[in-house]
Design a protein around this motif. Structure first.
Motif, PDB file in Angstrom:
ATOM      1  N   SER A  20       0.838  -1.193   0.000  1.00 18.22           N
ATOM      2  CA  SER A  20       0.000   0.000   0.000  1.00 18.22           C
ATOM      3  C   SER A  20       0.875   1.245   0.000  1.00 18.22           C
ATOM      4  CB  SER A  20      -0.910   0.010   1.224  1.00 18.22           C
ATOM      5  OG  SER A  20      -1.601   1.251   1.318  1.00 18.22           O
ATOM      6  N   TYR A  21       0.612   2.155  -0.934  1.00 19.94           N
ATOM      7  CA  TYR A  21       1.379   3.404  -0.949  1.00 19.94           C
ATOM      8  C   TYR A  21       0.910   4.363   0.145  1.00 19.94           C
ATOM      9  CZ  TYR A  21      -2.575   4.916  -3.962  1.00 19.94           C
ATOM     10  OH  TYR A  21      -3.813   5.174  -4.480  1.00 19.94           O
ATOM     11  N   LYS A  22      -0.111   3.955   0.900  1.00 16.34           N
ATOM     12  CA  LYS A  22      -0.550   4.775   2.033  1.00 16.34           C
ATOM     13  C   LYS A  22       0.362   4.601   3.249  1.00 16.34           C
ATOM     14  CE  LYS A  22      -5.439   4.765   0.702  1.00 16.34           C
ATOM     15  NZ  LYS A  22      -6.817   4.369   1.114  1.00 16.34           N
ATOM     16  N   GLU A  23       1.147   3.524   3.225  1.00 14.07           N
ATOM     17  CA  GLU A  23       2.056   3.261   4.345  1.00 14.07           C
ATOM     18  C   GLU A  23       3.336   4.096   4.199  1.00 14.07           C
ATOM     19  OE1 GLU A  23       1.251   1.387   6.902  1.00 14.07           O
ATOM     20  OE2 GLU A  23      -0.694   0.889   5.985  1.00 14.07           O
ATOM     21  N   LYS A  24       3.833   4.626   5.312  1.00 13.34           N
ATOM     22  CA  LYS A  24       5.065   5.403   5.278  1.00 13.34           C
ATOM     23  C   LYS A  24       6.240   4.513   4.867  1.00 13.34           C
ATOM     24  CE  LYS A  24       7.839   8.593   8.079  1.00 13.34           C
ATOM     25  NZ  LYS A  24       8.005   9.240   9.417  1.00 13.34           N
ATOM     26  N   ASN A  25       7.076   5.038   3.991  1.00 13.37           N
ATOM     27  CA  ASN A  25       8.242   4.295   3.491  1.00 13.37           C
ATOM     28  C   ASN A  25       7.845   2.933   2.912  1.00 13.37           C
ATOM     29  OD1 ASN A  25      10.034   6.356   4.334  1.00 13.37           O
ATOM     30  ND2 ASN A  25      10.068   5.503   6.415  1.00 13.37           N
ATOM     31  N   TRP A  26       6.746   2.941   2.148  1.00 10.86           N
ATOM     32  CA  TRP A  26       6.250   1.691   1.562  1.00 10.86           C
ATOM     33  C   TRP A  26       7.281   1.034   0.651  1.00 10.86           C
ATOM     34  CZ3 TRP A  26       6.492   1.568  -3.633  1.00 10.86           C
ATOM     35  CH2 TRP A  26       6.428   2.781  -4.345  1.00 10.86           C
ATOM     36  N   GLU A  27       8.160   1.841   0.088  1.00 10.08           N
ATOM     37  CA  GLU A  27       9.128   1.302  -0.872  1.00 10.08           C
ATOM     38  C   GLU A  27      10.070   0.290  -0.223  1.00 10.08           C
ATOM     39  OE1 GLU A  27      10.732   5.286   0.591  1.00 10.08           O
ATOM     40  OE2 GLU A  27       8.792   4.467  -0.047  1.00 10.08           O
ATOM     41  N   LYS A  28      10.359   0.472   1.064  1.00  6.98           N
ATOM     42  CA  LYS A  28      11.230  -0.478   1.755  1.00  6.98           C
ATOM     43  C   LYS A  28      10.555  -1.837   1.894  1.00  6.98           C
ATOM     44  CE  LYS A  28      13.720   3.069   4.406  1.00  6.98           C
ATOM     45  NZ  LYS A  28      14.061   3.569   5.767  1.00  6.98           N
ATOM     46  N   GLU A  29       9.265  -1.828   2.185  1.00  7.06           N
ATOM     47  CA  GLU A  29       8.515  -3.075   2.308  1.00  7.06           C
ATOM     48  C   GLU A  29       8.427  -3.783   0.950  1.00  7.06           C
ATOM     49  OE1 GLU A  29       6.181  -6.267   3.568  1.00  7.06           O
ATOM     50  OE2 GLU A  29       7.480  -4.876   4.665  1.00  7.06           O
ATOM     51  N   LEU A  30       8.247  -3.004  -0.118  1.00  8.68           N
ATOM     52  CA  LEU A  30       8.172  -3.609  -1.450  1.00  8.68           C
ATOM     53  C   LEU A  30       9.482  -4.303  -1.809  1.00  8.68           C
ATOM     54  CD1 LEU A  30       6.422  -2.464  -4.577  1.00  8.68           C
ATOM     55  CD2 LEU A  30       8.879  -2.752  -4.782  1.00  8.68           C
ATOM     56  N   VAL A  31      10.605  -3.632  -1.577  1.00  9.79           N
ATOM     57  CA  VAL A  31      11.905  -4.227  -1.883  1.00  9.79           C
ATOM     58  C   VAL A  31      12.130  -5.484  -1.045  1.00  9.79           C
ATOM     59  CG1 VAL A  31      14.407  -3.857  -1.769  1.00  9.79           C
ATOM     60  CG2 VAL A  31      12.923  -2.048  -2.661  1.00  9.79           C
ATOM     61  N   ALA A  32      11.670  -5.450   0.202  1.00  9.27           N
ATOM     62  CA  ALA A  32      11.823  -6.623   1.073  1.00  9.27           C
ATOM     63  C   ALA A  32      10.986  -7.791   0.560  1.00  9.27           C
ATOM     64  CB  ALA A  32      11.427  -6.268   2.505  1.00  9.27           C
ATOM     65  N   GLN A  33       9.742  -7.515   0.190  1.00  6.20           N
ATOM     66  CA  GLN A  33       8.871  -8.583  -0.317  1.00  6.20           C
ATOM     67  C   GLN A  33       9.414  -9.186  -1.606  1.00  6.20           C
ATOM     68  OE1 GLN A  33       4.700  -7.708  -0.785  1.00  6.20           O
ATOM     69  NE2 GLN A  33       4.514  -6.762   1.241  1.00  6.20           N
ATOM     70  N   ALA A  34       9.935  -8.338  -2.493  1.00  3.34           N
ATOM     71  CA  ALA A  34      10.385  -8.796  -3.810  1.00  3.34           C
ATOM     72  C   ALA A  34      11.784  -9.393  -3.776  1.00  3.34           C
ATOM     73  CB  ALA A  34      10.343  -7.642  -4.806  1.00  3.34           C
ATOM     74  N   GLY A  35      12.528  -9.133  -2.700  1.00  2.00           N
ATOM     75  CA  GLY A  35      13.892  -9.631  -2.622  1.00  2.00           C
ATOM     76  C   GLY A  35      14.895  -8.763  -3.338  1.00  2.00           C
ATOM     77  N   GLY A  36      14.515  -7.549  -3.703  1.00  2.00           N
ATOM     78  CA  GLY A  36      15.428  -6.631  -4.373  1.00  2.00           C
ATOM     79  C   GLY A  36      14.658  -5.491  -5.011  1.00  2.00           C
ATOM     80  N   PRO A  37      15.336  -4.416  -5.403  1.00  2.00           N
ATOM     81  CA  PRO A  37      14.658  -3.248  -5.980  1.00  2.00           C
ATOM     82  C   PRO A  37      14.318  -3.449  -7.445  1.00  2.00           C
ATOM     83  CG  PRO A  37      17.007  -2.861  -5.913  1.00  2.00           C
ATOM     84  CD  PRO A  37      16.788  -4.194  -5.244  1.00  2.00           C
ATOM     85  N   PRO A  38      13.312  -2.739  -7.940  1.00  2.00           N
ATOM     86  CA  PRO A  38      12.971  -2.813  -9.362  1.00  2.00           C
ATOM     87  C   PRO A  38      13.944  -2.003 -10.211  1.00  2.00           C
ATOM     88  CG  PRO A  38      11.546  -1.235  -8.280  1.00  2.00           C
ATOM     89  CD  PRO A  38      12.387  -1.854  -7.200  1.00  2.00           C
ATOM     90  N   SER A  39      14.248  -2.529 -11.394  1.00  2.00           N
ATOM     91  CA  SER A  39      15.102  -1.793 -12.334  1.00  2.00           C
ATOM     92  C   SER A  39      14.288  -1.082 -13.408  1.00  2.00           C
ATOM     93  CB  SER A  39      16.112  -2.738 -12.989  1.00  2.00           C
ATOM     94  OG  SER A  39      15.463  -3.858 -13.552  1.00  2.00           O
ATOM     95  N   LEU A  40      12.976  -1.375 -13.463  1.00  2.00           N
ATOM     96  CA  LEU A  40      12.066  -0.674 -14.374  1.00  2.00           C
ATOM     97  C   LEU A  40      10.794  -0.361 -13.601  1.00  2.00           C
ATOM     98  CD1 LEU A  40      11.149   0.371 -17.156  1.00  2.00           C
ATOM     99  CD2 LEU A  40      10.425  -1.969 -17.706  1.00  2.00           C
ATOM    100  N   ILE A  41      10.358   0.897 -13.663  1.00  2.00           N
ATOM    101  CA  ILE A  41       9.142   1.337 -12.969  1.00  2.00           C
ATOM    102  C   ILE A  41       8.231   2.000 -14.001  1.00  2.00           C
ATOM    103  CG2 ILE A  41       8.188   2.822 -11.167  1.00  2.00           C
ATOM    104  CD1 ILE A  41      10.890   2.598  -9.713  1.00  2.00           C
ATOM    105  N   ILE A  42       6.963   1.577 -14.023  1.00  2.00           N
ATOM    106  CA  ILE A  42       5.965   2.156 -14.920  1.00  2.00           C
ATOM    107  C   ILE A  42       4.956   2.894 -14.059  1.00  2.00           C
ATOM    108  CG2 ILE A  42       4.316   1.729 -16.767  1.00  2.00           C
ATOM    109  CD1 ILE A  42       7.162   0.831 -17.456  1.00  2.00           C
ATOM    110  N   ASP A  43       4.856   4.226 -14.253  1.00  2.00           N
ATOM    111  CA  ASP A  43       4.084   5.071 -13.336  1.00  2.00           C
ATOM    112  C   ASP A  43       3.137   5.996 -14.094  1.00  2.00           C
ATOM    113  OD1 ASP A  43       3.506   6.339 -10.724  1.00  2.00           O
ATOM    114  OD2 ASP A  43       4.464   8.073 -11.655  1.00  2.00           O
ATOM    115  N   GLY A  44       1.911   6.097 -13.579  1.00  2.00           N
ATOM    116  CA  GLY A  44       0.942   7.014 -14.178  1.00  2.00           C
ATOM    117  C   GLY A  44       0.454   8.067 -13.215  1.00  2.00           C
TER     118      GLY A  44
END
Length: 334
Positions: free
Chosen positions: A208-232
């Motif tokens: 959820s992007y409503k959570e503070k510092n959500w990006e850290k949780e995403l990287v943890a869940q995925a096992g690494g950061p994304p190298s391509l981001i598609i954003d609207g």
């Protein structure tokens, strides 16, 4: 005469009026299509709210359409199921559209109608496994997603891709296309229901992007950061995307529902060597390549709800609320 939904003036969804209008008369080189389904897009909302360039009203809106060809210069088209390329006048440079580029549904008549006349060159056969409603979910969202991923994003097999705002038409198709092309896909959303749906569609991380510092949780869940981001979305959330990204990542931006960021973390852009790339719509060749991917991978677009043409006001109200998962479709036969 045909039924059509015409925007009379800017305002709430109630300004969309179901009217009887003369059948369109195809010009030289044009085909007449009896529409079975029309897909709604955020563009329809922006025009109605006065947030779009060069608005000319009244006009029949709608950029996505699928139906049966009734007349065409090449008689081989007659009787065939067709989906319509949603834009015209791209120009000679595949890297950027020309000044003559337009999208169906203002100023030219759009697809919220029973019939439409378009150049025959804008017709493509519907993949056999798709219904009319599924085909009508593809044009604007599918073309935008394909160009963002493949042309501008230069997607690589096994790459980790983050798709923001899952639930919208473009984002949902981006997830499906990226999976079909062999990518690992993460998503974010403000809706727990949409995140759960994305996981069921194969997302490896969903936060959820409503959570503070959500990006850290995403990287943890995925096992690494994304190298391509598609954003609207754009807005201040762009800084979260910079924080989430790997080194030398590409961020492809196809919209700005949250407008421009009030501040931008410039050091992360140059220290991480991040590319930020813009994209909008795409060429006729990209549209045909997108359809080939859909056919080859037997992709079925996600449809939230199908409304009869007579309930276009209710359908557009739902779109404005951004509560849907996938596309909202009008059945042009009802």
């Amino acid at each position: 005469m045909m039924r059509a939904v015409r925007l009379e003036r800017q305002g709430p969804p109630e300004e969309l009026k179901l009217l009887d209008l003369p059948d369109p008369a195809p010009a030289a080189g044009e085909a007449l299509v009896r529409l079975h389904a029309c897909g709604l897009n955020r563009r329809d909302v922006w025009i109605r709210q006065g947030l779009y360039a060069r608005i000319q009203l009244p006009c029949v809106l709608g950029s996505d359409g699928a139906g049966v060809v009734e007349q065409a210069p090449d008689r081989k088209w007659i009787g065939k199921r067709a989906v319509i390329i949603p834009c015209y006048g791209w120009g000679p440079d595949p890297k950027v559209q020309s000044r003559d580029f337009f999208i169906l549904g203002m100023p030219r008549q759009g697809t919220m109608a029973e019939k439409i006349a378009v150049p025959q060159s804008m017709l493509c056969e519907i993949p056999a496994h798709l219904s009319f409603a599924e085909a009508a979910a593809l044009p604007v969202a599918g073309l935008t997603a394909y160009r963002a991923l493949v042309t501008r994003g230069e997607l690589r097999k096994d790459e980790h891709v983050l798709v923001t705002g899952i639930g919208g038409g473009v984002a949902t198709l981006t997830l499906l296309f990226a999976k079909a092309l062999g990518a690992r896909v993460s998503v974010n959303s403000g809706s727990a229901e949409k995140l759960a749906k994305a996981r069921s569609m194969g997302a490896i991380a969903a936060v959820s992007y409503k959570e503070k510092n959500w990006e850290k949780e995403l990287v943890a869940q995925a096992g690494g950061p994304p190298s391509l981001i598609i954003d609207g979305a754009g807005g201040d959330g762009l800084n979260n995307l910079l924080a989430a990204s790997s080194g030398a990542a590409r961020i492809v931006v196809y919209g700005a529902t949250r407008l421009s960021p009030s501040k931008l973390d410039m050091p992360k852009i140059f220290f991480k060597q991040v590319d930020i790339r813009g994209t909008t719509m795409g060429t006729d060749d990209e549209f045909r390549a997108m359809l080939q991917l859909v056919e080859r991978a037997r992709i079925q677009p996600v449809i939230d709800r199908v409304f009869p043409l007579s309930q276009a006001v209710e359908a557009n109200r739902l779109l404005e609320e951004s509560a849907q998962m996938g596309k909202i479709i009008l059945d042009c036969t009802k």
